[in-house]
Design a protein around this motif. Structure first.
Motif, PDB file in Angstrom:
ATOM      1  N   THR A  37      33.207  53.172  23.084  1.00  0.00           N
ATOM      2  CA  THR A  37      33.330  51.906  23.799  1.00  0.00           C
ATOM      3  C   THR A  37      34.577  51.906  24.682  1.00  0.00           C
ATOM      4  O   THR A  37      34.534  51.486  25.840  1.00  0.00           O
ATOM      5  CB  THR A  37      33.370  50.746  22.800  1.00  0.00           C
ATOM      6  OG1 THR A  37      32.215  50.832  21.967  1.00  0.00           O
ATOM      7  CG2 THR A  37      33.368  49.412  23.505  1.00  0.00           C
ATOM      8  N   VAL A  38      35.678  52.397  24.133  1.00  0.00           N
ATOM      9  CA  VAL A  38      36.894  52.553  24.937  1.00  0.00           C
ATOM     10  C   VAL A  38      36.606  53.465  26.118  1.00  0.00           C
ATOM     11  O   VAL A  38      36.967  53.175  27.260  1.00  0.00           O
ATOM     12  CB  VAL A  38      38.037  53.154  24.090  1.00  0.00           C
ATOM     13  CG1 VAL A  38      39.210  53.540  24.975  1.00  0.00           C
ATOM     14  CG2 VAL A  38      38.470  52.179  23.013  1.00  0.00           C
ATOM     15  N   ARG A  39      35.915  54.542  25.842  1.00  0.00           N
ATOM     16  CA  ARG A  39      35.608  55.534  26.880  1.00  0.00           C
ATOM     17  C   ARG A  39      34.836  54.901  28.021  1.00  0.00           C
ATOM     18  O   ARG A  39      35.125  55.133  29.189  1.00  0.00           O
ATOM     19  CB  ARG A  39      34.794  56.662  26.239  1.00  0.00           C
ATOM     20  CG  ARG A  39      34.433  57.783  27.137  1.00  0.00           C
ATOM     21  CD  ARG A  39      34.244  59.066  26.345  1.00  0.00           C
ATOM     22  NE  ARG A  39      35.375  59.934  26.560  1.00  0.00           N
ATOM     23  CZ  ARG A  39      35.499  60.713  27.632  1.00  0.00           C
ATOM     24  NH1 ARG A  39      34.565  60.713  28.538  1.00  0.00           N
ATOM     25  NH2 ARG A  39      36.543  61.460  27.801  1.00  0.00           N
ATOM     26  N   ARG A  40      33.863  54.065  27.676  1.00  0.00           N
ATOM     27  CA  ARG A  40      33.071  53.397  28.706  1.00  0.00           C
ATOM     28  C   ARG A  40      33.951  52.530  29.592  1.00  0.00           C
ATOM     29  O   ARG A  40      33.831  52.536  30.818  1.00  0.00           O
ATOM     30  CB  ARG A  40      31.974  52.550  28.041  1.00  0.00           C
ATOM     31  CG  ARG A  40      31.229  51.625  28.950  1.00  0.00           C
ATOM     32  CD  ARG A  40      30.346  52.400  29.912  1.00  0.00           C
ATOM     33  NE  ARG A  40      29.856  51.554  30.982  1.00  0.00           N
ATOM     34  CZ  ARG A  40      28.751  50.831  30.920  1.00  0.00           C
ATOM     35  NH1 ARG A  40      27.996  50.896  29.848  1.00  0.00           N
ATOM     36  NH2 ARG A  40      28.379  50.075  31.920  1.00  0.00           N
ATOM     37  N   ALA A  41      34.860  51.786  28.984  1.00  0.00           N
ATOM     38  CA  ALA A  41      35.760  50.920  29.752  1.00  0.00           C
ATOM     39  C   ALA A  41      36.637  51.762  30.679  1.00  0.00           C
ATOM     40  O   ALA A  41      36.792  51.445  31.870  1.00  0.00           O
ATOM     41  CB  ALA A  41      36.618  50.082  28.806  1.00  0.00           C
ATOM     42  N   ILE A  42      37.199  52.836  30.143  1.00  0.00           N
ATOM     43  CA  ILE A  42      38.065  53.689  30.953  1.00  0.00           C
ATOM     44  C   ILE A  42      37.270  54.341  32.074  1.00  0.00           C
ATOM     45  O   ILE A  42      37.741  54.419  33.215  1.00  0.00           O
ATOM     46  CB  ILE A  42      38.758  54.747  30.065  1.00  0.00           C
ATOM     47  CG1 ILE A  42      39.763  54.061  29.134  1.00  0.00           C
ATOM     48  CG2 ILE A  42      39.457  55.802  30.914  1.00  0.00           C
ATOM     49  CD1 ILE A  42      40.487  54.997  28.198  1.00  0.00           C
ATOM     50  N   ASP A  43      36.065  54.795  31.775  1.00  0.00           N
ATOM     51  CA  ASP A  43      35.197  55.373  32.812  1.00  0.00           C
ATOM     52  C   ASP A  43      35.087  54.427  34.003  1.00  0.00           C
ATOM     53  O   ASP A  43      35.224  54.840  35.156  1.00  0.00           O
ATOM     54  CB  ASP A  43      33.793  55.637  32.251  1.00  0.00           C
ATOM     55  CG  ASP A  43      33.711  56.958  31.504  1.00  0.00           C
ATOM     56  OD1 ASP A  43      34.609  57.804  31.692  1.00  0.00           O
ATOM     57  OD2 ASP A  43      32.758  57.141  30.735  1.00  0.00           O
ATOM     58  N   ASP A  44      34.813  53.159  33.720  1.00  0.00           N
ATOM     59  CA  ASP A  44      34.635  52.190  34.795  1.00  0.00           C
ATOM     60  C   ASP A  44      35.917  52.022  35.605  1.00  0.00           C
ATOM     61  O   ASP A  44      35.881  51.910  36.829  1.00  0.00           O
ATOM     62  CB  ASP A  44      34.207  50.829  34.222  1.00  0.00           C
ATOM     63  CG  ASP A  44      32.741  50.825  33.822  1.00  0.00           C
ATOM     64  OD1 ASP A  44      32.114  51.897  33.844  1.00  0.00           O
ATOM     65  OD2 ASP A  44      32.229  49.746  33.478  1.00  0.00           O
ATOM     66  N   LEU A  45      37.064  51.998  34.934  1.00  0.00           N
ATOM     67  CA  LEU A  45      38.322  51.799  35.649  1.00  0.00           C
ATOM     68  C   LEU A  45      38.705  53.045  36.440  1.00  0.00           C
ATOM     69  O   LEU A  45      39.378  52.947  37.469  1.00  0.00           O
ATOM     70  CB  LEU A  45      39.431  51.410  34.667  1.00  0.00           C
ATOM     71  CG  LEU A  45      39.181  50.061  33.980  1.00  0.00           C
ATOM     72  CD1 LEU A  45      40.321  49.713  33.043  1.00  0.00           C
ATOM     73  CD2 LEU A  45      39.006  48.963  35.016  1.00  0.00           C
ATOM     74  N   VAL A  46      38.289  54.202  35.964  1.00  0.00           N
ATOM     75  CA  VAL A  46      38.491  55.421  36.752  1.00  0.00           C
ATOM     76  C   VAL A  46      37.643  55.344  38.019  1.00  0.00           C
ATOM     77  O   VAL A  46      38.114  55.643  39.118  1.00  0.00           O
ATOM     78  CB  VAL A  46      38.130  56.681  35.934  1.00  0.00           C
ATOM     79  CG1 VAL A  46      38.047  57.905  36.832  1.00  0.00           C
ATOM     80  CG2 VAL A  46      39.168  56.897  34.831  1.00  0.00           C
ATOM     81  N   ALA A  47      36.385  54.895  37.863  1.00  0.00           N
ATOM     82  CA  ALA A  47      35.502  54.761  39.031  1.00  0.00           C
ATOM     83  C   ALA A  47      36.074  53.745  40.012  1.00  0.00           C
ATOM     84  O   ALA A  47      35.916  53.888  41.219  1.00  0.00           O
ATOM     85  CB  ALA A  47      34.100  54.344  38.594  1.00  0.00           C
ATOM     86  N   ALA A  48      36.777  52.725  39.485  1.00  0.00           N
ATOM     87  CA  ALA A  48      37.357  51.688  40.347  1.00  0.00           C
ATOM     88  C   ALA A  48      38.717  52.112  40.884  1.00  0.00           C
ATOM     89  O   ALA A  48      39.414  51.307  41.496  1.00  0.00           O
ATOM     90  CB  ALA A  48      37.475  50.373  39.575  1.00  0.00           C
ATOM     91  N   ARG A  49      39.119  53.343  40.638  1.00  0.00           N
ATOM     92  CA  ARG A  49      40.363  53.918  41.155  1.00  0.00           C
ATOM     93  C   ARG A  49      41.602  53.309  40.551  1.00  0.00           C
ATOM     94  O   ARG A  49      42.680  53.372  41.132  1.00  0.00           O
ATOM     95  CB  ARG A  49      40.443  53.752  42.680  1.00  0.00           C
ATOM     96  CG  ARG A  49      39.289  54.387  43.425  1.00  0.00           C
ATOM     97  CD  ARG A  49      39.237  53.879  44.847  1.00  0.00           C
ATOM     98  NE  ARG A  49      38.659  54.844  45.760  1.00  0.00           N
ATOM     99  CZ  ARG A  49      39.356  55.806  46.362  1.00  0.00           C
ATOM    100  NH1 ARG A  49      40.635  55.941  46.155  1.00  0.00           N
ATOM    101  NH2 ARG A  49      38.751  56.652  47.180  1.00  0.00           N
TER     102      ARG A  49
END
Lengths: 249, 249
Positions: B57-69
DNA sequence: TAGTGGTCTAGACCACCGT
DNA sequence: CGGTGGTCTAGACCACTAG
């Protein structure tokens, strides 16, 4: 029917992560039309069973293709190949606006279609070899019956052979959906360069202005889903009525 | 130290998916400077333990923020708040090119800085109330010591108060890294509109041309990580030397 | 109600980085 | 070497859609 061997036998590099191999395989299915936009693609569980991987791995691959705009998920219904025609396909690449920044809704009229040998500029922007042939289109785009844009469009005559057999009057207002429907070619991305200059004789005539009238010149190089340079376009618009909006991220 | 209650106590909407709530919480950490770019953020396992969720779940959140730069991952090192200064920050928003389409490397010189009441246009583009005050900057950007661009920049005087205490000579060539360093404000996204007109008196003087010289007019509205309209910019460039490149996806 | 995607869990093992 | 992110597994339950 697909088997769990298909992944092993496919040409994708087996050193790559599984989800990458799946992505390559799915992209091929879309390119070849094995997956069309008529019906949902197989469910995630089915795909996992087909290729002998965990559902989460399939999910990761699909996630990436959704982000790349090749697929769309619909909860409860399934996952579909994205229909280029759908929704605001026009405004993805057509960035012209009125004075207030509102998007304009243009129609299009083909002026000419001609097959010929590619010139130096075309070979450069379409990655073609000397002697290759191109299909050249001239087109005007109109807003409320007023000519807004004069376009010269070049594509590889070989890849776009089906286009030679369709009446230009039947092309419709959007070329990219036509490219997909007639030639199975999907434009995913384009680079545009804008500068200012004076109208060529042809452009001036079709824009109902004098030669030498100030124009905005927009050059576009468009790429397909294999990142291949696929279309080269040079447009001219009357500078006095030109307005162009774009989002930077 | 963060506890597993922090998620429950935070203002995020608890009806949202967990990973969404985590994203909101992480964005707040970045905005408030609790997470800086000096050190890695806590590891995924630590974050999962802190907030009582699964690592995925943490990973999913971080993935999104990486995509958002907002974040960058570095395998083996950790995950870091993205440094705006880093790499090609300039060319994310500066789209000017030379005649061959090559990106230009500009420097900048501040001409004036002034605090005043916002006019109608500024209130509109910065979502300010009547009577609100703005900080106005005038700036030229130069390539090889030749003036290329004359810019008028407006920001909310209140949010950008720290900018009033810095010498304009110390602003540097890029404003967005300065906004972040001095005011903790991150520009994530902008909308630009390009049209064609004639130079204002001020622009003409600083571009070393006559009033009425043809110019490209670029308006930019920039948004911060809360999607708030944060900067309004109107630039003029000599039409004869204007070239602008952008990627459409 | 059956089937789809959406969210979440709880692990495993690998590749890469710094010490 | 220990710790990080990267990949992958194998489930659970929920929300939504269609029939």
């Amino acid at each position: 029917m697909a088997t769990s061997d298909e992944l092993q036998e496919s040409t994708t590099d087996r050193r790559l992560p599984l989800y990458q191999q799946l992505k390559d395989l799915f992209v091929a299915k879309i390119r070849d039309g094995a997956w069309s936009d008529a019906a949902p693609i197989p469910s995630e569980i089915e795909l996992a069973a087909m290729y002998g991987v965990a559902p989460g791995t399939v999910r990761r691959a699909i996630d990436d293709l959704v982000a790349a705009r090749l697929l769309v998920r619909q909860q409860g219904r399934g996952t579909f190949v994205r229909d280029v025609d759908l929704g605001n396909a026009l405004f993805r690449f057509f960035r012209f606006t009125d004075a207030k920044g509102q998007a304009l809704l243009p129609s299009a009229r083909i002026l000419s279609r001609r097959e010929t040998e590619a010139d130096r500029e075309e070979r450069e922007h379409l990655a073609l070899a000397r002697g290759a042939r191109v299909l050249r289109l001239e087109r005007v785009r109109l807003v409320r019956d007023e000519p807004l844009l004069f376009e010269k469009i070049s594509v590889d005559a070989h890849r776009f052979k089906p286009l030679a057999r369709i009446e230009p009057g039947d092309f419709g207002d959007l070329l990219y959906p036509l490219y997909q429907a007639a030639c199975g070619i999907r434009i995913l991305r384009a680079v545009e360069t804008i500068r200012f200059g004076t109208a060529s004789a042809g452009a001036a005539r079709h824009l109902r202005a004098g030669t030498g009238t100030p124009v905005a010149i927009i050059e576009r190089q468009a790429f397909d889903l294999d990142e291949q340079a696929t279309e080269w376009r040079v447009s001219q618009a009357l500078a006095s009525r030109f307005s162009y909006s774009v989002e930077l991220r």
